[in-house]
Scaffold this active site. Structure first.
Site, PDB file in Angstrom:
ATOM      1  N   SER A 327      22.647 -16.680   7.848  1.00 28.75           N
ATOM      2  CA  SER A 327      22.688 -15.374   8.206  1.00 28.75           C
ATOM      3  C   SER A 327      23.690 -14.916   7.336  1.00 28.75           C
ATOM      4  O   SER A 327      24.041 -13.350   7.111  1.00 28.75           O
ATOM      5  CB  SER A 327      22.810 -14.808   9.603  1.00 28.75           C
ATOM      6  OG  SER A 327      21.721 -15.174  10.315  1.00 28.75           O
ATOM      7  N   HIS A 370      15.207  -6.849  19.233  1.00 31.78           N
ATOM      8  CA  HIS A 370      16.418  -5.965  19.653  1.00 31.78           C
ATOM      9  C   HIS A 370      16.052  -4.476  19.752  1.00 31.78           C
ATOM     10  O   HIS A 370      16.863  -3.593  19.436  1.00 31.78           O
ATOM     11  CB  HIS A 370      17.202  -6.159  18.240  1.00 31.78           C
ATOM     12  CG  HIS A 370      17.836  -7.678  18.150  1.00 31.78           C
ATOM     13  ND1 HIS A 370      18.993  -7.865  18.927  1.00 31.78           N
ATOM     14  CD2 HIS A 370      17.343  -8.467  17.827  1.00 31.78           C
ATOM     15  CE1 HIS A 370      19.298  -9.165  18.606  1.00 31.78           C
ATOM     16  NE2 HIS A 370      18.450  -9.628  17.700  1.00 31.78           N
TER      17      HIS A 370
END
Length: 668
Positions: A327, A370
């Protein structure tokens, strides 16, 4: 019958014989005189030169090697005087017997004998050859007291290389070693044989190798008169050697020490760069090694311990080992989306927990997703779904086109040997990488993997740190470098190594600010908040996790895996946020989640550099607990989940080799 002889005729014959003999003698004398004239007059200069060559020997005088010191003047490599036991062969009747007798006074190991015999073959009779170095005071006393028994044996003072910091920064400084055949070939290719006459050591690794020309100096010459037996009689003239130049580094050795200590017994790498110049403040690869072991020839036992270790302490992970960035790649992907018009900073996508591409479902790190995610939130919570979609919209060609100028997939040009280029995947790269036609085809799912820093992506910690520094400079890119100045040994002039940026990438300041603000959010409210809680400065960062092998759709359970099969831990960071003075990348091999292992190390390094505090940040357990609160591993569902893979047991260098895209892993 009686023979009558005439006296006159006999006299005439005798006179004829005398004349012939005299003419023959005169002819011989003439030939001899002619030969003398030829040798003494016509060829006088030639034979005079030959005679002088037999009478005069040119002995090389090895120069003192240059010193290496950090940015504050702390010495990292120097020369020190030591006493050496040496033998002059032409003054010794039986070398082997002399060695045997000397062994009764001082310890002479088998490797000392082998080295001596090798040097003896390469030296002249009137040159002394070292047998043992680093003699103790007691050993010197023994030899001197018995010197009358050993004609041709001397104790001489010589300079040896010393690394006073020991294992600290060993991958940067490198080491010198005895010249071998491969070194001789390299010297001959450079047409530099004359400058290495008499030299026994040469740079083998690190700065010692990269800056060998600067550090070595210029060899001097001493004219010595020798007799017919080859023994030196007297010195005639001398041209003094010129000492090698000194190196002043950008490195802060105390910061380096703090960073290495922060890793403890873990394997990994760290690169800290000064964004405004590209100067490397710290470059760590753990485990390390002691370069002093190599100076006078490393023992078989020590070499085996280093070379056969599964931790590979001789490997410079910071510049040579390439890993999927996980990431930590997302901030650069976010910037690519902004610069190429695929996203705006406020544009949001609906994250429902997965992204569908054909028959494949790419799972997010959080079950249910999310919710609405814009660019800022995508970096703070490390939303996989946001970058699945972005990678699909950008396409692999645009991703490669944007990331290439940032330095991904190419050598930075740092002044250290052995840098790897890493892998910036693209259809062209894949066609060159694989042989079979079915392997050369690029699949859309592979682009999705690249978007979250998995798949074929493989970059060095140096490349990530350099790319982050370029981002902090709004596109102005400096070549990472270790040496700040080369100091001339004669004039004292300090020559700067790097001054100007090597490239300026046209980036929009507003786009750069949006990405950097997201990274600040990571450390204030996201996955890095626990590691930087209570810091006296504002910082930006991004955690990351790199897979070591493919789960093939199975749930990742760290405690059930062997340590070397666990994920690698990444963290990139910069501080202070308002005017960055340091940018760094941290990689902990098999360290698990980025916030768990890598982020606390970054905190300790930044605390020392900015606040001169030797410890900072919370315990790794607190960071792990915070990470557990931040997100929940989605795990495999009924939908097909496809993940990238590197085969278990593969070395750190090189990209993951599975063509399958990644999905369903914890994002950091």
């Amino acid at each position: 019958m009686t023979e009558f002889r005439t006296p006159g005729r006999e006299l005439a014959r005798f006179r004829l014989r005398v004349v012939v003999a005299m003419l023959f003698v005169c002819l011989c004398l003439g030939l001899l005189a002619t030969r003398f004239y030829y040798l003494q007059v016509l060829r006088h200069e030639y034979y005079l030169t030959r005679a002088e060559d037999n009478r005069i020997a040119l002995l090389p005088t090895v120069p003192h090697r240059g010193t290496i010191m950090d940015r504050n003047g702390v010495v990292l490599a120097r020369n020190y005087a030591t006493y050496t036991l040496e033998i002059t062969p032409d003054q010794v009747e039986d070398v082997e017997a002399t060695l045997d007798e000397l062994a009764t006074l001082v310890a002479i190991e088998a490797r000392d004998r082998r080295r001596f015999m090798k040097l003896l073959e390469e030296s002249r009779n009137f040159e002394s050859v070292p047998v043992r170095s680093r003699l103790s005071d007691e050993e010197i006393a023994r030899i001197v007291s018995q010197r009358y028994r050993f004609p041709g044996v001397e104790v001489k003072a010589r300079l040896l290389r010393d690394y006073p910091q020991g294992a600290v920064a060993s991958h940067i400084v490198g080491y010198i070693g005895r010249i071998n055949q491969r070194d001789v070939e390299r010297i001959e290719q450079a047409d530099n044989e004359a400058n290495y006459r008499g030299s026994q050591h040469i740079g083998k690794a690190g700065l010692e190798l990269f800056y060998e020309t600067e550090l070595h100096g210029i060899t001097g010459v001493e004219q010595v008169e020798v007799n017919a037996g080859g023994r030196a009689v007297r010195a005639l003239s001398r041209i003094a050697p010129i000492q090698g130049n000194d190196l002043e580094l950008t490195l802060d050795i105390e910061l380096q020490r703090v960073a290495e200590k922060a890793f403890g017994e873990r394997r990994g790498a760290l690169v800290a760069i000064e964004p405004a110049s590209g100067g490397v403040l710290a470059l760590v690869s753990t485990p390390t090694f002691d370069p002093n072991l190599f100076v006078d020839g490393i023992s078989t036992q020590d070499w085996k311990a280093l070379n056969d270790s599964p931790d590979h302490p001789l490997l410079n992970r910071a510049i040579y080992s390439a890993y999927p960035p996980g990431s930590t790649f997302k901030p650069f992907m976010a910037l690519a989306g902004l610069e190429m018009g695929k996203r705006t900073a406020r544009q949001a996508i609906a994250d429902i927990g997965y992204f569908n591409l054909g028959n494949h479902r790419f799972m997010d790190d959080k079950i249910g997703g999310h919710g609405m995610v814009d660019l800022h939130k995508s970096i703070v919570v490390s939303c996989n779904t946001y970058y699945y979609q972005l990678a699909h919209e950008l396409g692999i060609d645009n991703i490669a086109k944007f990331m290439g100028p940032l330095g991904f997939g190419s050598r930075t040009g740092i002044d250290l040997p052995g840098e790897a280029s890493g892998v910036l995947p693209s259809p062209e790269w894949k066609r060159e990488r694989f042989r079979r036609p079915e392997q050369q085809q690029w699949y859309a799912g592979e682009t999705i993997s690249v978007g979250i820093g998995q798949g074929y992506n493989a970059y060095t910690p140096l490349q990530l740190a350099s790319a982050l520094a370029t981002l902090l400079n709004n596109g102005k890119q400096y070549r990472p470098h270790i040496v700040r100045h080369v100091v001339d040994s004669l004039s004292g002039e300090r020559r700067a190594v790097e001054r100007e940026p090597v490239r300026e990438i046209p980036l929009k300041p507003a786009n750069v600010k949006a990405v950097l603000d997201g990274m600040v959010g990571v450390n204030s409210e996201g996955t890095g908040r626990r590691a930087f809680q209570g810091a006296a400065y504002t910082s930006g960062g991004k955690t990351g996790t790199a897979q070591v092998f493919s789960l093939r759709g199975q749930r990742y359970e760290e405690k059930r895996l062997r340590e070397r099969l666990r994920d690698h831990s990444w963290f990139i960071a910069y501080a202070p946020a308002q005017a960055p003075q340091i940018a760094l990348a941290v990689l902990v091999e098999n360290g698990g989640f980025g916030a768990q292992s890598a982020a606390p190390i970054a905190r300790q390094v930044m605390d020392y550099y900015l606040l001169h505090q030797r410890a900072g940040g919370p315990a790794a357990e607190d960071a792990e607990a915070d990470e557990a609160d931040e997100s929940v591993d989605a795990g495999p569902k009924d939908e097909e989940v496809v993940e990238p893979a590197a085969e278990p047991g593969l070395p750190a260098r090189g990209a993951a080799r599975s063509p399958a895209p990644a999905a369903g892993r914890r994002a950091q």
